[in-house]
Scaffold this motif. Structure first.
Motif, short mmCIF file in Angstrom:
data_model
loop_
_atom_site.label_atom_id
_atom_site.label_comp_id
_atom_site.label_asym_id
_atom_site.label_seq_id
_atom_site.Cartn_x
_atom_site.Cartn_y
_atom_site.Cartn_z
N MET A 1 23.44 9.17 7.66
CA MET A 1 22.61 10.10 8.43
C MET A 1 21.15 9.72 8.30
N PRO A 2 20.39 9.88 9.37
CA PRO A 2 18.98 9.46 9.34
C PRO A 2 18.09 10.51 8.69
N THR A 3 18.39 10.84 7.44
CA THR A 3 17.65 11.89 6.75
C THR A 3 16.46 11.35 5.95
N TYR A 4 16.29 10.05 5.90
CA TYR A 4 15.20 9.46 5.12
C TYR A 4 14.34 8.58 6.00
N ALA A 5 13.03 8.70 5.85
CA ALA A 5 12.09 7.81 6.52
C ALA A 5 11.90 6.59 5.61
N ARG A 6 12.86 5.70 5.66
CA ARG A 6 12.87 4.57 4.72
C ARG A 6 11.82 3.52 5.09
N PHE A 7 11.29 2.87 4.06
CA PHE A 7 10.50 1.66 4.28
C PHE A 7 11.46 0.53 4.68
N PRO A 8 11.02 -0.42 5.48
CA PRO A 8 11.90 -1.49 5.96
C PRO A 8 12.10 -2.58 4.90
N LYS B 1 -8.18 8.41 4.15
CA LYS B 1 -7.13 8.26 5.14
C LYS B 1 -5.81 8.76 4.55
N PRO B 2 -4.84 9.12 5.38
CA PRO B 2 -3.57 9.64 4.87
C PRO B 2 -2.85 8.66 3.94
N GLY B 3 -2.19 9.21 2.94
CA GLY B 3 -1.49 8.39 1.96
C GLY B 3 -0.45 7.48 2.58
N LYS B 4 0.21 7.93 3.65
CA LYS B 4 1.25 7.12 4.29
C LYS B 4 0.67 5.80 4.79
N GLU B 5 -0.53 5.84 5.34
CA GLU B 5 -1.16 4.60 5.83
C GLU B 5 -1.41 3.64 4.67
N ILE B 6 -1.84 4.19 3.55
CA ILE B 6 -2.13 3.34 2.39
C ILE B 6 -0.83 2.81 1.79
N ALA B 7 0.21 3.63 1.76
CA ALA B 7 1.50 3.16 1.25
C ALA B 7 2.05 2.01 2.09
N ASN B 8 1.89 2.09 3.41
CA ASN B 8 2.35 1.01 4.27
C ASN B 8 1.56 -0.27 4.05
N ALA C 1 0.04 -1.07 1.26
CA ALA C 1 0.42 -1.56 -0.07
C ALA C 1 1.74 -2.32 -0.01
N LEU C 2 2.67 -1.82 0.78
CA LEU C 2 3.97 -2.49 0.92
C LEU C 2 3.79 -3.93 1.39
N GLU C 3 2.89 -4.11 2.33
CA GLU C 3 2.63 -5.46 2.84
C GLU C 3 2.10 -6.39 1.75
N LYS C 4 1.40 -5.81 0.79
CA LYS C 4 0.81 -6.62 -0.29
C LYS C 4 1.70 -6.66 -1.53
N GLY C 5 2.94 -6.20 -1.41
CA GLY C 5 3.85 -6.29 -2.53
C GLY C 5 3.68 -5.21 -3.58
N LEU C 6 3.28 -4.01 -3.14
CA LEU C 6 3.09 -2.88 -4.06
C LEU C 6 3.82 -1.67 -3.51
N LEU C 7 4.66 -1.06 -4.31
CA LEU C 7 5.41 0.13 -3.90
C LEU C 7 4.76 1.37 -4.49
#
Length: 381
Positions: free
Chosen positions: A1-8, A327-334, A336-342
């Protein structure tokens, strides 16, 4: 079920605070499975304890005793001064147990009708219907009614609000998180928590502390209520105590240790010996020295991020921190993901919940990367 907004990202392996995706990319983990992997991924001591128990007996049901369950209950009571432990599988189940126990304590002492539980606005206590009803956020209530009744919501840090609700309702308990995690990593004040303890004593209301996310060394004490110098009547915990296996606990003081009797509550998998064997190993390693190190790491993160480009505020305690940015945390989390940080988010904040044992060299690399991400994202028009 699509209950999570998962990172790719598909995580396939890891060690400690380093994770690797299916394409071989390496990530520094500053979320630890949302405060679960307190000693990181593939911890050898924990895995050995779990594996040894798997080769003895993996499940018996609660018709029988098992040694890991008994020893874990004993150790928890020794280290907290509490008296009894009920074992479930998750934080929501632990909170359900606390809700049932508080109401039954009141029924046994005062009779029917004194059943309302005061929780805080902006709180989060789980996703079952009862724990959603206990959660003081309207956003979580949309579309899932009707909810079980018996919950009212006070303003956080307002003892007057609690007292008013207690006067207007027939209450049996007050339930709090000392740090509202999903609510934005917002700690309750020292004066409020101490005042609440006094008020609950005066009114014979049980004080329940939800330690699902804050517990097990996360805030720099074994349990976060210890920062306030109080003792709850009941506390709940999950997440980090299992180290990655499902385990939830409701821990009872002497005041309410007889609230539940045979037949009044149960769990098929609760107290599973494999989960308890892993939890025993974790609890044995949550030493004063480790907790001191947690606080040192927390101080380092705060010092490095306070006043950094784009950072507005840092909230939380220990290794449970929220970083408010321009800026919103979601933008920073995305980014960070690109730079290898979760990293994680809570409301609009970046949320940091690293393994308690994250090595200093990885922590400094992670903080430097995060500072860069915040600066770059916040500089964008």
């Amino acid at each position: 079920m699509p209950t999570y907004a998962r990172f790719p990202v598909q995580i396939v392996k890891g060690q400690g605070s380093e994770l690797f995706s299916e394409d071989g990319k390496r990530y520094i983990d500053m979320g630890s499975g949302i405060a679960v992997n307190v000693f990181g991924v593939a911890d050898k001591e924990w895995a050995a304890a779990v594996s040894a128990q798997l080769l003895k007996v993996q499940h018996t049901s609660n018709l029988y005793y098992t040694e890991p369950c008994a020893l874990l209950a004993e150790e928890l009571c020794k280290r907290t001064g509490m008296k009894k432990v009920f074992f479930g599988n998750s934080g929501a189940e632990a909170n359900e147990c606390a809700i049932k126990a508080a109401r039954r304590y009141s029924v046994k002492k005062y009779g029917e009708g004194r059943s309302t539980i005061i929780t805080m606005k902006n709180s989060f206590h789980g996703r079952t219907l009862a724990t959603l009803a206990a959660t003081g956020q309207d956003g979580y209530h949309k579309d899932f009614g009707p909810f079980p009744g018996g919950f009212v919501y006070a303003e956080p840090d307002s003892l007057d609000s609690v007292k008013q609700l207690a006067a207007e309702n027939k209450c049996c308990a007050v339930m709090i998180e000392t740090i509202q995690g999903e609510g934005g990593v917002v700690p309750l004040s020292d004066d409020f928590v101490k005042g609440l303890r006094r008020f609950c004593d005066e009114s014979d209301l049980l004080l329940i502390v939800d330690e699902v996310q804050t517990g097990n060394g996360r805030t720099g004490e074994l349990y976060s209520y210890m920062h306030y110098g109080i003792k709850p009547d009941l506390f709940t915990t999950a997440k980090g105590i299992g180290g990655g296996l499902p385990l939830g606990l409701a821990v009872f003081s002497e005041k309410c240790e007889n609230a539940l009797e045979p037949g009044t509550h149960g769990s098929t998998f609760g107290g599973n010996p494999v989960c308890c064997a892993g939890a025993l190993n974790i609890l044995s390693r949550l030493t004063p020295d480790l907790l001191t190190e947690v606080n040192r790491k927390s101080d380092y993160i705060r010092q490095e991020l306070s006043g950094a480009d784009g950072v507005l505020e840092i909230t939380g305690r220990g290794l449970m921190l929220g970083v408010a940015c321009k800026k919103p945390g979601k933008e920073i989390a995305n980014a960070a993901l690109e730079k290898g940080l979760l990293v994680l988010t809570a409301k609009d904040k970046v949320r940091l919940l690293p393994a308690l044992t994250i090595p200093w060299e990885l922590l400094t690399e992670a903080v430097d990367t995060l500072k860069t991400c915040i600066s770059e994202v916040c500089a964008e028009e």
